[in-house]
Scaffold this motif. Structure first.
Motif, mmCIF file in Angstrom:
data_model
loop_
_atom_site.group_PDB
_atom_site.id
_atom_site.type_symbol
_atom_site.label_atom_id
_atom_site.label_comp_id
_atom_site.label_asym_id
_atom_site.label_seq_id
_atom_site.Cartn_x
_atom_site.Cartn_y
_atom_site.Cartn_z
ATOM 1 N N GLY A 159 -59.929 -3.707 19.678
ATOM 2 C CA GLY A 159 -59.237 -3.611 20.956
ATOM 3 C C GLY A 159 -58.015 -4.495 21.000
ATOM 4 O O GLY A 159 -57.301 -4.676 20.002
ATOM 5 N N ARG A 160 -57.773 -5.074 22.149
ATOM 6 C CA ARG A 160 -56.602 -5.932 22.325
ATOM 7 C C ARG A 160 -56.734 -7.195 21.473
ATOM 8 O O ARG A 160 -57.846 -7.628 21.138
ATOM 9 N N PRO A 161 -55.617 -7.826 21.106
ATOM 10 C CA PRO A 161 -55.686 -9.032 20.272
ATOM 11 C C PRO A 161 -56.289 -10.213 21.022
ATOM 12 O O PRO A 161 -56.217 -10.304 22.254
ATOM 13 N N PRO A 199 -60.735 -19.026 15.057
ATOM 14 C CA PRO A 199 -59.441 -18.599 14.506
ATOM 15 C C PRO A 199 -59.136 -19.346 13.212
ATOM 16 O O PRO A 199 -59.369 -20.557 13.107
ATOM 17 N N ASP A 200 -58.644 -18.616 12.223
ATOM 18 C CA ASP A 200 -58.348 -19.213 10.910
ATOM 19 C C ASP A 200 -56.935 -19.795 10.897
ATOM 20 O O ASP A 200 -56.046 -19.349 10.158
ATOM 21 N N VAL A 209 -54.582 -11.230 16.451
ATOM 22 C CA VAL A 209 -54.605 -12.576 17.041
ATOM 23 C C VAL A 209 -53.207 -12.918 17.534
ATOM 24 O O VAL A 209 -52.213 -12.765 16.803
ATOM 25 N N LEU A 210 -53.135 -13.394 18.769
ATOM 26 C CA LEU A 210 -51.872 -13.791 19.375
ATOM 27 C C LEU A 210 -51.950 -15.260 19.759
ATOM 28 O O LEU A 210 -52.823 -15.664 20.531
ATOM 29 N N TYR A 211 -51.037 -16.064 19.205
ATOM 30 C CA TYR A 211 -51.004 -17.502 19.488
ATOM 31 C C TYR A 211 -50.011 -17.774 20.615
ATOM 32 O O TYR A 211 -48.870 -17.283 20.607
#
Length: 479
Positions: free
Chosen positions: A62-64, A129-130, A199-201
């Protein structure tokens, strides 16, 4: 039923009775660590991880996942110009939402539990998160005396994680203005294996990057911190477009050390080299020793000033200053070579000319008007008697006396040669000019002052001050 079986039944009933009493006691004691509510927390954690798959990110497909971050800097330094890197001790914090860990608010000991604070050992069973540092070199997590990390879980499934890290990162520096330079060191981090679609930072809404109020560094001052959100292609690690957070640390170099250890000593050495312009030109050992000593001192300071710097292909502001000081010290030594060339002859001094016939010190044959004025103002009878006697003898020796005066006027004319003409003849190596200057030196006396020294007493300080004004204005404000 025999007696043996009856005994076993009685023992079993006794054990059940004791267990029942124990359970009632545990349920009735609110301070017991094994009460029902604590058992419920354990069951809650077990139920969270029972069907949890840490290999999949939250909202997979789905969404990040939005990972919010902030940094608190505990200490910073050292900063190495030779290795082009810097080091800092930070508290690195991240926050993301994992709906698989959501739970309902419950009551414990009369208080509502709005977050769970388990041991950081639980983290090994959860997705994280990596995050990695793009320009990191040798970063590590503190493990003394225990792993310096913690995390919290809110009822909505929001996880807040904090770790104490020592980060060593590269910092490419431009040292053309060293040591009056300002450097910008960057810190970039993001996901190593997840692209932007996964993934969004982002930065937290407040206090994105802060530091301890007592943070100080030996050679730098932290003047500004800027944060950025970027999307970059990480093709070099086989990843597409990725979300990256970036921090810029603006570091201004402290100038006090270089002022006390390099600049002021160089200024004093250059001024000491000018003392030779006031030393008698016949004192060759004194002037040569002074020149060589100041030259070697400036060379030593120049070599020590480059310690800790990389071997660069360009010159820094410090290199320009050191070469400037070295050039002035070297020029002061070469100046005495010119003075010595004009005042010293190759062989023994020429023999003195034969004594001229006595002449009268009359007005047409006077060397200077000052001598005649001195004679007229004198009240000494002996001096006036000698003047009268010489006046009588002068009538028979006018021819030779005119020759002597012409020779003296020729020497006076040579003294009035311009400095540029003297310099050109020095470069040409004119032997006749050197001999004429040597004869003038013997005529004028042993302790006469060289005209070159007189000019250099003004030219060297004025030009050095002018060049330094241009140097400081240029490197501080213009370049």
């Amino acid at each position: 039923m025999n007696g043996r079986n009856i005994g076993h039944v009685i023992q079993g009933l006794t054990v059940l009775t004791l267990l029942h009493a124990c359970m009632q006691r545990c349920d009735g004691d609110p301070n017991n660590k094994w009460n029902k509510q604590n058992i419920n927390i354990t069951k809650l954690l077990d139920s969270m991880t029972e069907s949890y798959d840490k290999r999949l990110r939250p909202s997979f497909g789905g969404r990040p996942v939005e990972v919010k971050s902030n940094i608190y800097i505990k200490s910073m330094g050292p900063i190495s110009e030779e290795d082009m890197m810097y080091e800092m001790d930070v508290y690195f914090r991240q926050e993301w939402n994992d709906s698989r860990l959501a739970f309902e608010v419950f009551t414990l000991n009369g208080a509502n539990i709005t977050e769970i604070r388990p041991s950081c050992g639980v983290l090994k069973d959860l997705w994280k998160p990596d995050t990695f540092f793009h320009n990191g070199k040798d970063s590590y997590l503190h493990m003394i005396t225990y792993e310096n990390a913690f995390f919290r879980i809110s009822p909505a499934g929001v996880i807040y994680m904090s770790k104490r890290l020592t980060i060593k990162a590269t910092c490419p520096m431009h040292l053309q203005k060293y040591p009056v330079d300002t450097q910008i060191c960057k810190l970039k981090f993001g996901s190593y294996g997840y692209a932007l679609r996964d993934v969004l930072y982002t930065w937290m809404s407040k206090d994105q990057v802060t530091y301890h109020p007592d943070l100080t560094m030996a050679q730098f001052e932290l003047t500004n911190i800027s944060v950025f959100n970027r999307n970059e292609s990480l093709a070099y690690i086989g990843l597409g477009n990725s979300s990256v957070l970036e921090v810029h640390f603006k570091l201004k170099r402290s100038f006090g050390y270089y002022l006390l250890q390099i600049y002021l000593p160089c200024y004093f050495i250059v001024m000491i080299s000018w003392i030779s312009f006031w030393i008698n030109r016949e004192a060759t050992p004194a002037r040569v020793t002074l020149g060589i000593t100041t030259l070697l001192s400036s060379t030593t300071i120049g070599l020590s000033g480059r310690e800790g710097l990389p071997k660069m292909s360009y010159s820094t502001a410090l290199d320009i200053f050191l070469m400037l000081c070295f050039g002035y010290v070297f020029a002061a030594l070469v100046e005495y070579a010119g003075v010595n060339y004009f005042t010293k002859s190759g062989g023994p001094p020429p023999p003195p000319p034969p004594p001229p016939e006595p002449i009268a010190i009359s007005h047409p044959l006077m060397e200077t008007d000052e001598e005649e004025d001195l004679l007229q103002q004198s009240n000494s009878p002996l001096l006036r008697a000698g003047y009268a006697k010489q006046h009588l003898i002068a009538n028979s020796g006018n021819g030779h006396s005119h020759t002597l005066v012409s020779r003296r006027r020729s020497v006076k004319k040579k003294e009035r040669d311009s400095c540029w003409l003297m310099f050109i003849r020095c470069l040409q190596g004119s032997a006749s000019y050197r001999e004429s200057m040597s004869r003038m030196k013997h005529t004028s006396g042993a302790n006469s002052v060289s005209k070159i020294d007189e000019i250099c007493r003004i030219v060297f300080p004025v030009s050095f001050i002018t060049v330094n004004v241009i140097y400081w204005i240029g490197y501080m404000y213009l370049w």
